[in-house]
Design a protein around this motif. Structure first.
Motif, PDB file in Angstrom:
ATOM      1  N   LYS A 120      45.499  47.483  64.928  1.00 55.76           N
ATOM      2  CA  LYS A 120      44.345  46.331  65.785  1.00 55.76           C
ATOM      3  C   LYS A 120      45.145  45.682  66.605  1.00 55.76           C
ATOM      4  N   ASN A 121      46.666  45.255  65.647  1.00 57.32           N
ATOM      5  CA  ASN A 121      47.451  44.874  67.021  1.00 57.32           C
ATOM      6  C   ASN A 121      49.041  44.795  65.630  1.00 57.32           C
ATOM      7  N   PRO A 122      50.285  45.343  66.295  1.00 49.91           N
ATOM      8  CA  PRO A 122      51.152  45.573  65.430  1.00 49.91           C
ATOM      9  C   PRO A 122      51.943  45.070  65.131  1.00 49.91           C
ATOM     10  N   LYS A 123      52.175  43.357  65.912  1.00 51.26           N
ATOM     11  CA  LYS A 123      52.640  42.615  65.836  1.00 51.26           C
ATOM     12  C   LYS A 123      52.191  41.962  64.646  1.00 51.26           C
ATOM     13  N   SER A 124      51.232  42.400  63.931  1.00 54.71           N
ATOM     14  CA  SER A 124      50.349  41.365  62.811  1.00 54.71           C
ATOM     15  C   SER A 124      51.273  40.697  61.494  1.00 54.71           C
ATOM     16  N   ILE A 125      51.355  39.580  61.251  1.00 51.89           N
ATOM     17  CA  ILE A 125      51.955  39.551  60.187  1.00 51.89           C
ATOM     18  C   ILE A 125      50.723  39.946  58.564  1.00 51.89           C
ATOM     19  N   VAL A 126      51.039  41.112  57.966  1.00 48.09           N
ATOM     20  CA  VAL A 126      50.133  41.029  56.904  1.00 48.09           C
ATOM     21  C   VAL A 126      51.337  40.056  55.765  1.00 48.09           C
ATOM     22  N   ILE A 127      50.421  39.583  55.063  1.00 49.25           N
ATOM     23  CA  ILE A 127      50.359  39.590  53.737  1.00 49.25           C
ATOM     24  C   ILE A 127      49.754  40.014  52.525  1.00 49.25           C
ATOM     25  N   TRP A 128      50.490  40.658  51.525  1.00 50.70           N
ATOM     26  CA  TRP A 128      49.437  41.112  50.210  1.00 50.70           C
ATOM     27  C   TRP A 128      49.599  39.823  49.482  1.00 50.70           C
ATOM     28  N   ASP A 129      48.998  38.722  48.884  1.00 46.64           N
ATOM     29  CA  ASP A 129      48.832  37.748  48.080  1.00 46.64           C
ATOM     30  C   ASP A 129      48.251  39.194  46.755  1.00 46.64           C
ATOM     31  N   VAL A 130      49.583  38.880  45.473  1.00 50.40           N
ATOM     32  CA  VAL A 130      49.213  39.366  44.833  1.00 50.40           C
ATOM     33  C   VAL A 130      50.139  39.361  43.592  1.00 50.40           C
ATOM     34  N   PRO A 131      48.546  38.751  42.217  1.00 50.83           N
ATOM     35  CA  PRO A 131      49.512  37.488  41.081  1.00 50.83           C
ATOM     36  C   PRO A 131      50.395  38.677  40.419  1.00 50.83           C
ATOM     37  N   LEU A 132      50.635  39.546  40.235  1.00 55.95           N
ATOM     38  CA  LEU A 132      51.126  40.731  39.605  1.00 55.95           C
ATOM     39  C   LEU A 132      52.054  41.787  40.553  1.00 55.95           C
ATOM     40  N   LEU A 133      52.750  40.956  41.808  1.00 56.31           N
ATOM     41  CA  LEU A 133      53.393  41.715  42.407  1.00 56.31           C
ATOM     42  C   LEU A 133      54.349  42.438  42.295  1.00 56.31           C
ATOM     43  N   ILE A 134      55.293  41.749  41.761  1.00 53.53           N
ATOM     44  CA  ILE A 134      56.826  42.112  40.922  1.00 53.53           C
ATOM     45  C   ILE A 134      56.497  43.104  39.092  1.00 53.53           C
ATOM     46  N   GLU A 135      55.335  42.047  38.472  1.00 50.90           N
ATOM     47  CA  GLU A 135      55.359  43.116  37.460  1.00 50.90           C
ATOM     48  C   GLU A 135      54.820  44.486  37.387  1.00 50.90           C
ATOM     49  N   GLU A 136      53.793  44.654  38.456  1.00 49.15           N
ATOM     50  CA  GLU A 136      53.219  45.830  38.648  1.00 49.15           C
ATOM     51  C   GLU A 136      53.836  46.816  39.759  1.00 49.15           C
ATOM     52  N   ASN A 137      55.056  46.549  39.592  1.00 43.84           N
ATOM     53  CA  ASN A 137      56.449  46.791  40.643  1.00 43.84           C
ATOM     54  C   ASN A 137      55.657  47.472  42.317  1.00 43.84           C
ATOM     55  N   LEU A 138      54.820  46.691  42.518  1.00 40.75           N
ATOM     56  CA  LEU A 138      54.840  47.061  44.268  1.00 40.75           C
ATOM     57  C   LEU A 138      54.996  46.215  45.694  1.00 40.75           C
ATOM     58  N   THR A 139      56.700  45.668  45.099  1.00 37.28           N
ATOM     59  CA  THR A 139      57.923  44.995  46.060  1.00 37.28           C
ATOM     60  C   THR A 139      58.088  46.269  47.156  1.00 37.28           C
ATOM     61  N   GLN A 140      58.276  47.884  46.424  1.00 39.47           N
ATOM     62  CA  GLN A 140      58.019  49.071  47.097  1.00 39.47           C
ATOM     63  C   GLN A 140      57.375  49.290  48.325  1.00 39.47           C
ATOM     64  N   PHE A 141      56.380  48.399  48.048  1.00 36.54           N
ATOM     65  CA  PHE A 141      55.608  48.606  49.252  1.00 36.54           C
ATOM     66  C   PHE A 141      55.363  47.548  50.523  1.00 36.54           C
ATOM     67  N   VAL A 142      56.094  46.671  49.977  1.00 35.57           N
ATOM     68  CA  VAL A 142      55.852  45.144  51.252  1.00 35.57           C
ATOM     69  C   VAL A 142      57.770  44.793  51.627  1.00 35.57           C
ATOM     70  N   GLU A 143      57.836  44.834  52.523  1.00 41.66           N
ATOM     71  CA  GLU A 143      59.469  44.876  53.555  1.00 41.66           C
ATOM     72  C   GLU A 143      59.931  43.201  52.531  1.00 41.66           C
ATOM     73  N   GLN A 144      59.379  42.150  52.738  1.00 40.81           N
ATOM     74  CA  GLN A 144      59.967  40.669  51.958  1.00 40.81           C
ATOM     75  C   GLN A 144      58.802  40.692  50.885  1.00 40.81           C
ATOM     76  N   VAL A 145      59.529  39.517  50.048  1.00 39.57           N
ATOM     77  CA  VAL A 145      59.142  38.728  49.149  1.00 39.57           C
ATOM     78  C   VAL A 145      58.758  37.163  49.076  1.00 39.57           C
ATOM     79  N   ILE A 146      57.202  36.782  49.121  1.00 40.66           N
ATOM     80  CA  ILE A 146      57.448  35.310  49.450  1.00 40.66           C
ATOM     81  C   ILE A 146      57.394  34.624  47.857  1.00 40.66           C
ATOM     82  N   VAL A 147      57.740  33.802  46.961  1.00 40.46           N
ATOM     83  CA  VAL A 147      57.347  33.170  45.769  1.00 40.46           C
ATOM     84  C   VAL A 147      57.548  32.094  45.982  1.00 40.46           C
TER      85      VAL A 147
END
Length: 204
Positions: free
Chosen positions: A104-131
């Protein structure tokens, strides 16, 4: 642009997610997606029924979360089986929602809100991490007050997760939520300005 947002229990991740959403971020909430993939008639609920039995459903065909929770908290093997059933469905839905937003909008800022982002090794799917960070002493105090726990109970819950100090090391951006809400808002404003500039987003 796709970023991951995480924190630890009682650090204020949900508060920061809401602040980012108000500024125009598309927030994909892993907990909400997890509920969606086990709605009545869903593949996820059918998988739970086939694996753990129809006693995991209520009389009206909903998932009996309390009963399933009792089972997986008491049985590590059952918890791992449940994760193997549902995690692929959750990931597929999060990726679908992300692709839809960016189409819909290639310039969208999409945030994956994931409690276990690091524990489940999901950081590989995102560009950067906000803690979202608070020192552990503040985390302990807030958790005791929020959940009416003893110090021992609160420490046990904190120790069941990767510590916030370890998560901080993985962060590309840190929102320090140990002060007032106004101070947190200022940090979120600063981060949002940077992200919109970086993404070329036309969002305010």
């Amino acid at each position: 642009m796709l970023l991951g947002l995480t924190g630890s229990i009682a650090t204020g991740k949900s508060t920061v997610a809401e602040m980012l959403k108000r500024r125009g971020a598309v927030v994909v909430d892993a907990d909400q997606v997890a509920r969606k993939v086990v709605e009545p008639g869903s593949l996820g609920l059918n998988r739970i029924k086939e694996t753990f039995g129809s006693e995991m459903l209520t009389a009206d065909g909903q998932l009996d979360r309390a009963k399933l929770g009792e089972l997986v908290f008491a049985d590590e093997e059952a918890r791992l089986r449940l994760n193997a059933l549902l995690h692929p469905l959750i990931m597929d839905e999060m990726k679908r929602m992300t692709a839809e937003s960016l189409d819909k909008n290639p310039k969208s800022i999409v945030i994956w809100d994931v409690p276990l982002l690091i524990e489940e090794n999901l950081t590989q799917f995102v560009e950067q991490v906000i803690v979202v960070y608070v020192p552990q002493a503040i985390q302990l105090k807030r958790l005791m007050e929020r959940n009416h726990l003893t110090k021992t109970e609160a420490i046990k819950r904190m120790q069941s997760q990767l510590s916030i100090e370890e998560k901080k090391k993985v962060a590309d951006y840190i929102i320090d939520n140990s002060g007032s809400l106004e101070e947190t808002e200022r940090q979120v404003d600063q981060l949002w300005r940077y992200l919109t500039l970086k993404s070329g987003s036309d969002q305010p």
